[in-house]
Design a protein around this motif. Structure first.
Motif, PDB file in Angstrom:
ATOM      1  N   GLY A  51      20.679   9.755  28.854  1.00 55.32           N
ATOM      2  CA  GLY A  51      21.314  11.065  28.925  1.00 55.32           C
ATOM      3  C   GLY A  51      20.342  12.218  28.844  1.00 55.32           C
ATOM      4  O   GLY A  51      20.750  13.366  28.681  1.00 55.32           O
ATOM      5  N   ARG A  52      19.055  11.951  28.985  1.00 51.50           N
ATOM      6  CA  ARG A  52      18.053  13.019  28.929  1.00 51.50           C
ATOM      7  C   ARG A  52      17.828  13.670  30.294  1.00 51.50           C
ATOM      8  O   ARG A  52      17.205  14.724  30.392  1.00 51.50           O
ATOM      9  CB  ARG A  52      16.723  12.469  28.390  1.00 51.50           C
ATOM     10  N   LEU A  53      18.307  13.026  31.348  1.00 56.62           N
ATOM     11  CA  LEU A  53      18.173  13.546  32.697  1.00 56.62           C
ATOM     12  C   LEU A  53      19.514  13.406  33.396  1.00 56.62           C
ATOM     13  O   LEU A  53      20.127  12.337  33.380  1.00 56.62           O
ATOM     14  CB  LEU A  53      17.095  12.771  33.464  1.00 56.62           C
ATOM     15  N   ALA A  54      19.983  14.490  33.985  1.00 53.84           N
ATOM     16  CA  ALA A  54      21.292  14.471  34.649  1.00 53.84           C
ATOM     17  C   ALA A  54      21.253  13.598  35.898  1.00 53.84           C
ATOM     18  O   ALA A  54      20.261  13.573  36.623  1.00 53.84           O
ATOM     19  CB  ALA A  54      21.705  15.885  35.030  1.00 53.84           C
ATOM     20  N   LEU A  55      22.329  12.883  36.133  1.00 58.55           N
ATOM     21  CA  LEU A  55      22.470  12.066  37.336  1.00 58.55           C
ATOM     22  C   LEU A  55      22.987  12.958  38.462  1.00 58.55           C
ATOM     23  O   LEU A  55      24.089  13.501  38.379  1.00 58.55           O
ATOM     24  CB  LEU A  55      23.443  10.908  37.079  1.00 58.55           C
ATOM     25  N   PRO A  87      20.153  23.699  32.223  1.00 59.71           N
ATOM     26  CA  PRO A  87      19.296  23.508  31.059  1.00 59.71           C
ATOM     27  C   PRO A  87      19.893  24.239  29.865  1.00 59.71           C
ATOM     28  O   PRO A  87      20.572  25.254  30.025  1.00 59.71           O
ATOM     29  CB  PRO A  87      17.960  24.138  31.487  1.00 59.71           C
ATOM     30  N   GLN A  88      19.621  23.770  28.661  1.00 65.78           N
ATOM     31  CA  GLN A  88      20.258  24.333  27.469  1.00 65.78           C
ATOM     32  C   GLN A  88      20.023  25.823  27.330  1.00 65.78           C
ATOM     33  O   GLN A  88      20.917  26.570  26.943  1.00 65.78           O
ATOM     34  CB  GLN A  88      19.760  23.619  26.213  1.00 65.78           C
ATOM     35  N   PHE A  89      18.819  26.302  27.677  1.00 69.67           N
ATOM     36  CA  PHE A  89      18.525  27.709  27.448  1.00 69.67           C
ATOM     37  C   PHE A  89      19.403  28.606  28.313  1.00 69.67           C
ATOM     38  O   PHE A  89      19.616  29.769  27.992  1.00 69.67           O
ATOM     39  CB  PHE A  89      17.043  28.007  27.717  1.00 69.67           C
ATOM     40  N   ALA A  90      19.930  28.057  29.430  1.00 74.24           N
ATOM     41  CA  ALA A  90      20.735  28.876  30.341  1.00 74.24           C
ATOM     42  C   ALA A  90      22.229  28.660  30.184  1.00 74.24           C
ATOM     43  O   ALA A  90      23.013  29.325  30.847  1.00 74.24           O
ATOM     44  CB  ALA A  90      20.327  28.575  31.791  1.00 74.24           C
ATOM     45  N   GLU A  91      22.633  27.747  29.302  1.00 75.25           N
ATOM     46  CA  GLU A  91      24.054  27.435  29.199  1.00 75.25           C
ATOM     47  C   GLU A  91      24.879  28.646  28.782  1.00 75.25           C
ATOM     48  O   GLU A  91      25.980  28.869  29.289  1.00 75.25           O
ATOM     49  CB  GLU A  91      24.275  26.276  28.226  1.00 75.25           C
ATOM     50  N   ALA A 123      12.042  25.762  47.299  1.00 73.49           N
ATOM     51  CA  ALA A 123      10.667  26.248  47.386  1.00 73.49           C
ATOM     52  C   ALA A 123      10.251  26.967  46.108  1.00 73.49           C
ATOM     53  O   ALA A 123       9.097  26.861  45.667  1.00 73.49           O
ATOM     54  CB  ALA A 123      10.519  27.182  48.591  1.00 73.49           C
ATOM     55  N   SER A 124      11.194  27.699  45.498  1.00 72.09           N
ATOM     56  CA  SER A 124      10.861  28.405  44.259  1.00 72.09           C
ATOM     57  C   SER A 124      10.541  27.433  43.132  1.00 72.09           C
ATOM     58  O   SER A 124       9.636  27.675  42.329  1.00 72.09           O
ATOM     59  CB  SER A 124      12.008  29.341  43.853  1.00 72.09           C
ATOM     60  N   PHE A 125      11.270  26.308  43.080  1.00 70.77           N
ATOM     61  CA  PHE A 125      10.985  25.308  42.056  1.00 70.77           C
ATOM     62  C   PHE A 125       9.722  24.522  42.376  1.00 70.77           C
ATOM     63  O   PHE A 125       8.990  24.104  41.478  1.00 70.77           O
ATOM     64  CB  PHE A 125      12.180  24.374  41.873  1.00 70.77           C
ATOM     65  N   ASP A 126       9.449  24.324  43.668  1.00 69.82           N
ATOM     66  CA  ASP A 126       8.216  23.641  44.060  1.00 69.82           C
ATOM     67  C   ASP A 126       6.988  24.451  43.673  1.00 69.82           C
ATOM     68  O   ASP A 126       5.897  23.903  43.515  1.00 69.82           O
ATOM     69  CB  ASP A 126       8.199  23.406  45.578  1.00 69.82           C
ATOM     70  N   THR A 136      14.166  16.268  38.290  1.00 66.15           N
ATOM     71  CA  THR A 136      14.504  17.461  37.521  1.00 66.15           C
ATOM     72  C   THR A 136      14.619  18.681  38.426  1.00 66.15           C
ATOM     73  O   THR A 136      15.541  19.485  38.296  1.00 66.15           O
ATOM     74  CB  THR A 136      13.434  17.717  36.445  1.00 66.15           C
ATOM     75  N   ALA A 137      13.689  18.826  39.369  1.00 64.25           N
ATOM     76  CA  ALA A 137      13.736  19.958  40.292  1.00 64.25           C
ATOM     77  C   ALA A 137      15.021  19.923  41.102  1.00 64.25           C
ATOM     78  O   ALA A 137      15.679  20.952  41.294  1.00 64.25           O
ATOM     79  CB  ALA A 137      12.520  19.922  41.219  1.00 64.25           C
ATOM     80  N   GLU A 138      15.399  18.757  41.583  1.00 63.42           N
ATOM     81  CA  GLU A 138      16.611  18.653  42.387  1.00 63.42           C
ATOM     82  C   GLU A 138      17.848  18.950  41.538  1.00 63.42           C
ATOM     83  O   GLU A 138      18.833  19.503  42.022  1.00 63.42           O
ATOM     84  CB  GLU A 138      16.718  17.264  43.011  1.00 63.42           C
ATOM     85  N   GLN A 139      17.799  18.592  40.256  1.00 63.59           N
ATOM     86  CA  GLN A 139      18.897  18.910  39.335  1.00 63.59           C
ATOM     87  C   GLN A 139      19.078  20.422  39.245  1.00 63.59           C
ATOM     88  O   GLN A 139      20.202  20.929  39.288  1.00 63.59           O
ATOM     89  CB  GLN A 139      18.582  18.343  37.949  1.00 63.59           C
ATOM     90  N   TRP A 140      17.980  21.143  39.139  1.00 62.31           N
ATOM     91  CA  TRP A 140      18.057  22.596  39.048  1.00 62.31           C
ATOM     92  C   TRP A 140      18.576  23.210  40.344  1.00 62.31           C
ATOM     93  O   TRP A 140      19.351  24.151  40.329  1.00 62.31           O
ATOM     94  CB  TRP A 140      16.669  23.158  38.704  1.00 62.31           C
ATOM     95  N   VAL A 141      18.120  22.675  41.490  1.00 60.02           N
ATOM     96  CA  VAL A 141      18.584  23.182  42.780  1.00 60.02           C
ATOM     97  C   VAL A 141      20.097  23.013  42.892  1.00 60.02           C
ATOM     98  O   VAL A 141      20.823  23.945  43.255  1.00 60.02           O
ATOM     99  CB  VAL A 141      17.881  22.461  43.940  1.00 60.02           C
ATOM    100  N   THR A 142      20.584  21.822  42.565  1.00 59.31           N
ATOM    101  CA  THR A 142      22.017  21.548  42.635  1.00 59.31           C
ATOM    102  C   THR A 142      22.795  22.474  41.709  1.00 59.31           C
ATOM    103  O   THR A 142      23.834  23.036  42.082  1.00 59.31           O
ATOM    104  CB  THR A 142      22.310  20.087  42.267  1.00 59.31           C
ATOM    105  N   SER A 143      22.296  22.663  40.500  1.00 59.79           N
ATOM    106  CA  SER A 143      22.974  23.525  39.530  1.00 59.79           C
ATOM    107  C   SER A 143      23.045  24.961  40.027  1.00 59.79           C
ATOM    108  O   SER A 143      24.071  25.638  39.894  1.00 59.79           O
ATOM    109  CB  SER A 143      22.256  23.480  38.180  1.00 59.79           C
TER     110      SER A 143
END
Length: 273
Positions: A51-55, A87-91, A123-126, A136-143
């Motif tokens: 559970g440390r990385l979102a599916l 991510p928790q800081f943005a919840e 690109a911004s995350f890259d 993790t990067a793809e998780q952020w993009v999806t979110s």
């Protein structure tokens, strides 16, 4: 500020991760064998199961196929609330953002996340340093793409965005990605409930030299400010502090190009002037 989501105890991701582990074991696969079948590093599989990385949705579909679970994992992922995908800081920000009646944003380096195309977002995350793991990067993009669904609400928020001109002249992701991003910004600028202004390069005086800010109004007409700098972020709700940021934002609006002038600048960059 953490760059990887660390779910709280009992979160949806821990429940989903436990499900992945259970289905994997039922299929009589070790973590190493499953990682090889899924073309993943074994540490990624371990992080998902713990559970440390979102599916991610596409990965959930792949896992369902590999483990013959009949779409159970994909269905579980689809039901995870948007705020838990962040991510928790943005919840705290996302929780307010999802119900906000108005969103005012001033950005200095990149197009605001709520207006980004998927390719520009990636690109911004890259470009981040240190770099994220691919998952993790793809998780952020999806979110981030899911956050943009607020513009599709029946009663969508009023949005106003001020962007530094330099953002538009930096081809993040390449010329084609940037051109598509500018085209999308131009479409947003024409919406009735959206305002977009460009702060021209070299403008003085300038009320935003201290950096970007995001101002939100809740359905109860409470006002908060979200600030993010490097590896720290803050939600400010003290009325006196919020008032100062509102005054600052008002001054920025007066110093930036008008909405009409901003639209002309975007057209010029697209070669349509």
């Amino acid at each position: 500020m953490q760059s990887v989501k660390r779910p709280r105890k009992g979160s949806s991701w821990q429940a989903i991760g436990a499900g992945v582990a259970q289905f994997r074991k039922r299929a009589r696969l070790t973590q190493e064998q499953f990682a090889e079948a899924a073309s993943l590093h074994v540490d990624t599989v371990r992080s998902i199961e713990q559970g440390r990385l979102a599916l991610q949705p596409d990965r959930a579909v792949q896992f369902d196929e590999l483990l013959d679970t009949g779409g159970v994992l994909a269905a579980m992922v689809a039901k995870v609330p948007v705020r838990e995908r962040m991510p928790q800081f943005a919840e705290g920000l996302v929780e307010i953002e999802q119900e906000a009646v108005s969103i005012l944003s001033y950005e200095t380096q990149v197009v605001p996340g709520l207006l980004q195309t998927k390719d520009y977002c990636r690109a911004s995350f890259d470009s981040r340093f240190p770099r994220f793991e691919d998952e993790t990067a793809e998780q952020w993009v999806t979110s981030r793409m899911e956050r943009q669904q607020i513009w599709q609400r029946r009663h969508s928020p009023f949005g106003h965005f001020i962007l530094e001109e330099g953002i538009l002249r930096t081809a993040l992701g390449g010329a084609d990605v940037m051109r598509e991003q500018i085209r999308v910004l131009r479409e947003y600028s024409a919406l009735d409930r959206m305002g977009l202004q460009i702060m021209p390069m070299g403008r003085v005086p300038h009320a935003g030299l201290a950096g970007p800010m995001l101002l939100l109004e809740t359905p109860d007409h409470d006002h908060v400010v979200y600030l993010e700098v490097q590896r720290a972020s803050f939600l400010v709700d003290d009325p006196d502090e919020v008032s100062a940021y509102q005054l600052k934002y008002g001054m920025l609006r007066s110093q930036a190009l008008s909405p009409e002038e901003s639209a002309c600048l975007l057209d010029g960059l697209l070669g349509e002037s």
